[in-house]
Design a protein around this motif. Structure first.
Motif, PDB file in Angstrom:
ATOM      1  N   THR A 197       7.499   2.479   5.360  1.00 54.01           N
ATOM      2  CA  THR A 197       8.462   3.553   5.109  1.00 54.01           C
ATOM      3  C   THR A 197       7.698   4.852   4.988  1.00 54.01           C
ATOM      4  OG1 THR A 197      10.280   4.312   3.698  1.00 54.01           O
ATOM      5  CG2 THR A 197       8.428   3.269   2.595  1.00 54.01           C
ATOM      6  N   ILE A 198       8.331   5.949   5.424  1.00 55.97           N
ATOM      7  CA  ILE A 198       7.641   7.234   5.441  1.00 55.97           C
ATOM      8  C   ILE A 198       8.648   8.354   5.264  1.00 55.97           C
ATOM      9  CG2 ILE A 198       7.792   7.508   7.954  1.00 55.97           C
ATOM     10  CD1 ILE A 198       4.913   8.675   7.841  1.00 55.97           C
ATOM     11  N   GLY A 199       8.199   9.435   4.659  1.00 57.52           N
ATOM     12  CA  GLY A 199       8.992  10.653   4.598  1.00 57.52           C
ATOM     13  C   GLY A 199       8.457  11.638   5.616  1.00 57.52           C
ATOM     14  N   GLU A 200       8.953  11.564   6.842  1.00 57.02           N
ATOM     15  CA  GLU A 200       8.411  12.410   7.898  1.00 57.02           C
ATOM     16  C   GLU A 200       8.766  13.879   7.689  1.00 57.02           C
ATOM     17  OE1 GLU A 200       8.004   9.389  11.660  1.00 57.02           O
ATOM     18  OE2 GLU A 200      10.026  10.155  11.244  1.00 57.02           O
ATOM     19  N   GLN A 201       9.822  14.128   6.947  1.00 60.08           N
ATOM     20  CA  GLN A 201      10.220  15.507   6.631  1.00 60.08           C
ATOM     21  C   GLN A 201       9.911  15.854   5.181  1.00 60.08           C
ATOM     22  OE1 GLN A 201      11.203  17.336   9.227  1.00 60.08           O
ATOM     23  NE2 GLN A 201      10.921  15.427  10.405  1.00 60.08           N
ATOM     24  N   SER A 202       9.059  15.052   4.544  1.00 59.30           N
ATOM     25  CA  SER A 202       8.738  15.276   3.139  1.00 59.30           C
ATOM     26  C   SER A 202       7.230  15.392   2.980  1.00 59.30           C
ATOM     27  CB  SER A 202       9.283  14.128   2.287  1.00 59.30           C
ATOM     28  OG  SER A 202       9.088  14.371   0.905  1.00 59.30           O
ATOM     29  N   MET A 215       0.843  -1.194   0.000  1.00 60.98           N
ATOM     30  CA  MET A 215       0.000   0.000   0.000  1.00 60.98           C
ATOM     31  C   MET A 215       0.880   1.246   0.000  1.00 60.98           C
ATOM     32  SD  MET A 215      -2.612  -1.434   2.941  1.00 60.98           S
ATOM     33  CE  MET A 215      -1.306  -2.132   3.951  1.00 60.98           C
ATOM     34  N   SER A 216       0.486   2.261  -0.773  1.00 67.23           N
ATOM     35  CA  SER A 216       1.402   3.391  -0.932  1.00 67.23           C
ATOM     36  C   SER A 216       0.667   4.677  -1.274  1.00 67.23           C
ATOM     37  CB  SER A 216       2.415   3.079  -2.045  1.00 67.23           C
ATOM     38  OG  SER A 216       3.294   4.161  -2.243  1.00 67.23           O
ATOM     39  N   SER A 217       1.226   5.788  -0.779  1.00 63.86           N
ATOM     40  CA  SER A 217       0.833   7.108  -1.275  1.00 63.86           C
ATOM     41  C   SER A 217       1.850   7.611  -2.295  1.00 63.86           C
ATOM     42  CB  SER A 217       0.722   8.108  -0.126  1.00 63.86           C
ATOM     43  OG  SER A 217       1.994   8.374   0.436  1.00 63.86           O
ATOM     44  N   GLY A 218       2.825   6.795  -2.617  1.00 66.17           N
ATOM     45  CA  GLY A 218       3.833   7.191  -3.598  1.00 66.17           C
ATOM     46  C   GLY A 218       5.060   6.315  -3.621  1.00 66.17           C
ATOM     47  N   PRO A 219       5.742   6.108  -2.479  1.00 65.36           N
ATOM     48  CA  PRO A 219       6.971   5.305  -2.518  1.00 65.36           C
ATOM     49  C   PRO A 219       6.695   3.880  -2.972  1.00 65.36           C
ATOM     50  CG  PRO A 219       6.758   6.516  -0.438  1.00 65.36           C
ATOM     51  CD  PRO A 219       5.465   6.660  -1.140  1.00 65.36           C
ATOM     52  N   PHE A 220       7.663   3.325  -3.689  1.00 57.35           N
ATOM     53  CA  PHE A 220       7.564   1.926  -4.084  1.00 57.35           C
ATOM     54  C   PHE A 220       8.447   1.115  -3.148  1.00 57.35           C
ATOM     55  CE2 PHE A 220       8.957  -1.729  -6.785  1.00 57.35           C
ATOM     56  CZ  PHE A 220       7.745  -2.383  -6.767  1.00 57.35           C
ATOM     57  N   LEU A 221       7.804   0.267  -2.364  1.00 58.28           N
ATOM     58  CA  LEU A 221       8.448  -0.507  -1.317  1.00 58.28           C
ATOM     59  C   LEU A 221       8.451  -1.980  -1.716  1.00 58.28           C
ATOM     60  CD1 LEU A 221       9.435  -1.055   1.653  1.00 58.28           C
ATOM     61  CD2 LEU A 221       7.003  -1.054   2.296  1.00 58.28           C
ATOM     62  N   GLU A 222       9.634  -2.586  -1.690  1.00 60.01           N
ATOM     63  CA  GLU A 222       9.760  -4.018  -1.932  1.00 60.01           C
ATOM     64  C   GLU A 222      10.248  -4.694  -0.656  1.00 60.01           C
ATOM     65  OE1 GLU A 222      11.375  -4.821  -6.236  1.00 60.01           O
ATOM     66  OE2 GLU A 222      12.248  -2.938  -5.469  1.00 60.01           O
ATOM     67  N   HIS A 282      -4.086  17.029  -0.937  1.00 63.68           N
ATOM     68  CA  HIS A 282      -3.122  15.976  -0.626  1.00 63.68           C
ATOM     69  C   HIS A 282      -1.670  16.416  -0.816  1.00 63.68           C
ATOM     70  CE1 HIS A 282      -6.406  13.249   0.008  1.00 63.68           C
ATOM     71  NE2 HIS A 282      -6.927  13.653  -1.130  1.00 63.68           N
ATOM     72  N   ALA A 283      -1.463  17.682  -1.143  1.00 63.17           N
ATOM     73  CA  ALA A 283      -0.096  18.177  -1.249  1.00 63.17           C
ATOM     74  C   ALA A 283       0.645  18.037   0.071  1.00 63.17           C
ATOM     75  CB  ALA A 283      -0.096  19.636  -1.698  1.00 63.17           C
ATOM     76  N   ASN A 284      -0.076  18.127   1.187  1.00 64.34           N
ATOM     77  CA  ASN A 284       0.558  18.050   2.501  1.00 64.34           C
ATOM     78  C   ASN A 284       0.611  16.640   3.057  1.00 64.34           C
ATOM     79  OD1 ASN A 284       1.076  20.851   2.737  1.00 64.34           O
ATOM     80  ND2 ASN A 284      -1.073  21.193   3.262  1.00 64.34           N
ATOM     81  N   CYS A 330      11.888   6.149  -4.870  1.00 63.72           N
ATOM     82  CA  CYS A 330      11.080   7.366  -4.959  1.00 63.72           C
ATOM     83  C   CYS A 330      11.457   8.117  -6.225  1.00 63.72           C
ATOM     84  CB  CYS A 330      11.320   8.294  -3.764  1.00 63.72           C
ATOM     85  SG  CYS A 330      10.924   7.583  -2.161  1.00 63.72           S
ATOM     86  N   PRO A 331      10.526   8.856  -6.800  1.00 66.55           N
ATOM     87  CA  PRO A 331      10.886   9.769  -7.891  1.00 66.55           C
ATOM     88  C   PRO A 331      11.520  11.031  -7.312  1.00 66.55           C
ATOM     89  CG  PRO A 331       8.571   9.997  -7.395  1.00 66.55           C
ATOM     90  CD  PRO A 331       9.099   8.926  -6.466  1.00 66.55           C
ATOM     91  N   ASN A 332      11.645  12.047  -8.126  1.00 68.30           N
ATOM     92  CA  ASN A 332      12.365  13.251  -7.697  1.00 68.30           C
ATOM     93  C   ASN A 332      11.511  14.228  -6.909  1.00 68.30           C
ATOM     94  OD1 ASN A 332      10.728  14.095  -9.811  1.00 68.30           O
ATOM     95  ND2 ASN A 332      12.261  15.474 -10.697  1.00 68.30           N
ATOM     96  N   TRP A 333      10.231  13.915  -6.673  1.00 64.92           N
ATOM     97  CA  TRP A 333       9.368  14.932  -6.066  1.00 64.92           C
ATOM     98  C   TRP A 333       8.954  14.636  -4.630  1.00 64.92           C
ATOM     99  CZ3 TRP A 333       4.081  13.074  -6.079  1.00 64.92           C
ATOM    100  CH2 TRP A 333       3.809  12.062  -6.990  1.00 64.92           C
ATOM    101  N   PHE A 334       9.442  13.588  -4.032  1.00 67.21           N
ATOM    102  CA  PHE A 334       9.307  13.376  -2.589  1.00 67.21           C
ATOM    103  C   PHE A 334      10.394  12.419  -2.147  1.00 67.21           C
ATOM    104  CE2 PHE A 334       6.285  10.344  -4.525  1.00 67.21           C
ATOM    105  CZ  PHE A 334       6.801   9.147  -4.055  1.00 67.21           C
ATOM    106  N   ASP A 335      10.503  12.233  -0.832  1.00 65.53           N
ATOM    107  CA  ASP A 335      11.582  11.400  -0.290  1.00 65.53           C
ATOM    108  C   ASP A 335      11.045  10.628   0.908  1.00 65.53           C
ATOM    109  OD1 ASP A 335      14.065  10.283   0.024  1.00 65.53           O
ATOM    110  OD2 ASP A 335      15.095  12.150   0.543  1.00 65.53           O
ATOM    111  N   VAL A 336      11.802   9.635   1.353  1.00 77.96           N
ATOM    112  CA  VAL A 336      11.521   8.929   2.603  1.00 77.96           C
ATOM    113  C   VAL A 336      12.732   9.087   3.515  1.00 77.96           C
ATOM    114  CG1 VAL A 336       9.925   7.259   1.587  1.00 77.96           C
ATOM    115  CG2 VAL A 336      12.366   6.725   1.692  1.00 77.96           C
TER     116      VAL A 336
END
Length: 857
Positions: free
Chosen positions: A804-809, A708-715, A820-822, A746-752
């Motif tokens: 996995t999460i981007g707590e500062q992203s 399940m994801s809001s963006g990151p691809f986790l394997e 959902h930008a935030n 992740c792509p270039n527009w968010f991070d974990v």
């Protein structure tokens, strides 16, 4: 002249008469031989077989077959005998009307006959008995004028009600007549009232009393008017309905003595815009309006198509419409010396109130010339690619507003392009532009300067930097206007899904089977997104009794296209869904549940019980969003009340032996960033959407092969003694140890910046990796942000979940300024079940430091 009925179904060849004769009125029953010729189209079209169509060369109306339980959709209900579709035949927009209730549907109408004037063909059959145990009239009627008669069934406490719908050759309006007859033996009081349902994008006549009631939608190009004979209309509108009250013989309430009758006649009519409504109303009322036309050009002399024209007379809105491809709007307006104010607004935002009369009845307006963006967005192969393009004004340039969030190609400040090629007028100025195609692709962030009269080239190549080989992105739960609780274009929903790179999306409207296939085919992109027919069966309580299912068999032109009936008993409803289509194999998903209510607190009294246990054997997967709350407590405080944290409750359930895979979905109801911010990655044999087998999707979800994801691809992969397991699998432990392989892209527009391993639902401190505490575990360059093999030593059976999460992203600019930008970028795997002692996986019963949930207060 009145026609005499003759019984017997006309041969299909008779349709040629109807198709070729122009000046007449037809009344037909929709059925396979008549459907393609007579069924209206449009965003809100709800006709099914058995409904009646009244049509001349100008208008087409659908009267829902007068039987009980005839529903147009989930929220437009009990429409038997009511007008549910109405459109001009020369209108591009088609039907936009939800319903016109000409009398209370509780009167329970039935077919009472047909009256005709100067008939050409009259064939009425009412011998057929169907599942409603009522005669089912089937008709082919053609005449100069046709009246469809309906009668209410006798009730001891209500008057007998007759409804008459009349359409004549050359009429622009349906004549609706209601007659109340008191056959009860005592005085009865009636209140003549109609209800018209037209939602959201419709502007409505101001509340109060007037001769004409109207609603107008300038974006989708449709308007409706109601004019009463001998009565003013007192209207009051809310977000969905407009309630129209009339007087009969000057009385808003009429007391009928026994045997007495009262009648009300009004005219209901469609038009392309409010100007058209005014023209029809004036024709009916005998008022004199003068023909006029306005041509809108830009400063170079080029016609401006789609300019919104608003005419105010003495401070009141008179007309609202848009110019055609020639920049022209034709209307009929008063010529009585009143104060006129005309405002013209260009699609790119420029406006003027300066209108010049160049000859009698001919007017012109000039707008500043726009600039143009000419886009050529390509994939890495240089070919076309679907994309979402977002324009944000900067340095004083306003952010564009292309249209409502229910729109299609241009929605808010977004342009959805199915192939990356488009040309669009924009106000001159400076823009930040974001071009994206979902989280497997790097987004392009660029600036654009648009000059008046010039074309600004927008070129970009979208690169797929995240490798998801073997996994398919999906959204199992979204909606559009056939659902009845929103008005979003279904084509717009498909474009939204496509441009967000959802590779598999079942069509899951509320309580109604539908399909995305015609839209994909129209766009020529069937190879880019797999789909199937599904449903969200929606009853109460909403935290228990909403269930998705797919695939299901679409039975077109039947009630709800063949969907199962809802049930107030959740156990009965989900069982019916499971047994539907001959107990066919399908995925059944529990939507946005309160898991305490479902599993442990059936009556909602806060005391544990066995819940809705009859549901458990039919559920395959459970929605557990929002995924980021996996790091929060089991009970959350929101808005001053406690709510159950679904994803933590899910882990509590896993520990009790309830082994249901988790999924996340958007439940999108609008097209402005509606889809794309949540998705499921499912293990699949092919990465080619054109080759996706729907049953492979079903089996992957049932097996828990889901991340399940809001963006990151986790394997996530667990290995022990040469045996491998992915989420959803069981793994027998060898020697008490295993290796857990975790990879995040992740792509270039968010991070974990955090990866956390949960063992039996508990976040293990030694298995918590952050950029701050373990910076060497994370990368800041390239798509792969985390890639590590972690040894596990386990003493007991353990299910392993990784988050996995981007707590500062944040998801950020790709999803606009709000909404959902935030949202935090986050991904959560389904559990891998590790058997530590060789006797099969056994849950440990741990409640994770909180009581098992009951229904949230």
């Amino acid at each position: 002249m009145r026609g005499t009925p003759r019984f017997g179904w006309l041969a299909t060849a008779s349709l040629a008469i109807f198709a070729t004769t122009v000046r007449a009125t037809d009344l037909v029953t929709l059925a396979p031989p008549t459907w393609d010729t007579y069924a209206p189209t449009g965003k809100e079209a709800d006709a099914i077989s058995g409904d009646f169509v009244l049509r001349n060369d100008r208008v087409v109306a659908v009267v829902a077959r007068p039987v009980r339980m005839r529903n147009a959709n989930m929220t437009v209900r009990d429409v038997g005998g009511m007008i549910i579709d109405l459109a001009r035949r020369d209108s591009d927009g088609g039907d936009q009307l939800q319903a016109f209730y000409a009398a209370s549907p509780t009167h329970d109408f039935q077919f009472a006959g047909v009256e005709v004037d100067e008939p050409e063909v009259f064939d009425v059959e009412r011998n057929e008995i169907d599942g409603t145990n009522q005669p089912r009239p089937s008709m082919f009627v053609r005449a100069r004028a046709v009246t469809l008669r309906l009668l209410s069934k006798p009730r001891p406490d209500r008057p007998l009600v007759e409804l008459r719908y009349t359409l004549s050759d050359d009429d622009d309006a349906i004549t609706v007549q209601t007659t109340w007859t008191n056959d009860t033996g005592r005085d009865l009081t009636i209140t003549p009232t109609d209800a018209l349902r037209a939602e959201r994008t419709f502007e409505k006549a101001p509340d109060g009393s007037s001769k004409l009631f109207w609603v107008a939608d300038s974006h989708f190009g449709q308007a409706y008017g109601v004019l009463a004979e001998g009565s003013a209309i007192t209207s009051k509108s809310d977000a969905r309905y407009s309630y129209l009250n009339y007087s009969v013989d000057g009385q808003a309430e009429v007391t009928l003595p026994p045997g007495a009758s009262a009648s009300l006649t009004r005219f209901l009519f469609p038009a392309a815009d409010l100007f058209g409504v005014r023209a029809v109303a004036s024709s009916i009322a005998g008022d004199r309006l003068m023909p006029a036309s306005l041509t809108v050009r830009d400063s170079s002399g080029a016609p401006v198509a789609g300019a919104e024209v608003s005419l105010t007379i003495d401070g009141d809105r008179f007309g609202l419409g848009r110019t055609d491809a020639r920049g022209r709007l034709s209307a009929r307006v008063p010529d009585n010396g009143s104060e006129y104010v005309t405002e013209v607004v260009a699609p790119w935002g420029d406006r003027t109130t300066v209108v010049e009369e160049v000859s009698p009845g001919e007017f012109e307006a000039t707008l500043p010339r726009p600039g143009f963006v000419v886009a050529e967005i390509s994939g890495e192969d240089g070919g076309p690619i679907p994309c979402k393009v977002q324009f944000v004004g900067k340095g004083g340039t306003p952010t564009p507003d292309f249209g409502p969030d229910s729109g299609e190609v241009a929605v808010g400040n977004l342009y959805y392009s199915h192939d990356g090629r488009f040309r669009r007028a924009l106000a001159p100025g400076s823009y930040d532009v974001v071009i994206s195609h979902g989280p497997e692709y790097d987004a392009e962030f660029t600036e654009l300067t648009v000059d008046r009269g010039a074309e600004a080239r927008l070129a970009a190549t979208l690169r797929r930097t995240v490798d998801t080989t073997g996994w398919v992105s999906s959204d199992f739960h979204s909606h559009s206007t056939p659902s009845g609780d929103n008005t979003s274009s279904q084509l717009g929903r498909v474009l939204n899904l496509l441009c967000e790179h959802i590779e598999f999306a079942p069509c899951t409207e509320h309580n109604r089977l539908s399909t995305y296939v015609p839209h994909l085919r129209r766009l020529g992109v069937e190879h880019l997104m797999a789909t199937c027919t599904g449903i969200e069966l929606t009853s109460t309580p909403g935290d228990v009794n909403h269930q998705n299912a797919f695939p299901l068999v679409l039975r077109e032109h039947s009630q709800d296209n063949g969907a199962p009936m809802l049930d107030l008993d959740p156990e009965m409803q989900i069982e019916r869904l499971a047994l539907w289509d001959g107990y066919s194999e399908k995925l059944i998903q529990l939507n946005h549940p309160d898991l305490g209510h479902v599993f442990f607190d059936r009556n909602g009294d806060g005391e544990p019980d066995q819940g809705f246990r009859g549901m458990f054997g039919h559920m395959d997967v459970i929605e557990v969003h929002p995924p980021h709350t996996i790091f929060q407590p089991a009970v959350l405080e929101r808005g001053g009340r406690n709510t159950n944290n679904t994803i933590v409750n899910w882990m509590q359930l896993l520990n009790q032996g309830h082994r249901f895979p988790g999924v996340v979905n958007t439940d999108a109801h609008d097209n402005l960033h509606g889809s794309g911010w949540l998705r499921n990655y499912l293990k699949n044999p092919t990465d080619d959407p054109s080759k996706i087998d729907v049953m492979d999707m079903v089996h992957a979800a049932e097996s828990g092969h889901v991340v399940m994801s809001s963006g990151p691809f986790l394997e996530v992969l667990a290995r022990s003694n040469g045996t491998e397991a992915i989420p959803g699998d069981d793994l027998a432990l060898s020697g008490g140890s295993a290796t857990l392989s975790i990879r995040v892209q992740c792509p270039n527009w968010f991070d974990v910046d955090r990866v956390q391993v949960f063992l039996n639902g508990r976040a293990v401190e030694d298995l918590n990796f952050t950029r701050e505490s373990t910076p060497d575990a994370f990368s800041s360059e390239g798509a792969v942000r985390f890639d590590r093999e972690i040894p596990l030593t386990l003493q007991e059976d353990t299910h392993v979940i990784v988050a996995t999460i981007g707590e500062q992203s944040r998801l950020g600019a790709v999803f606009g300024d709000g909404g959902h930008a935030n949202d935090l970028p986050v991904a959560v795997s389904n559990p891998i079940f590790i058997d530590a002692d060789g006797d099969g996986f056994q849950p440990n019963g741990d409640t994770l430091g909180s009581p098992l949930p009951t229904k949230a207060n």
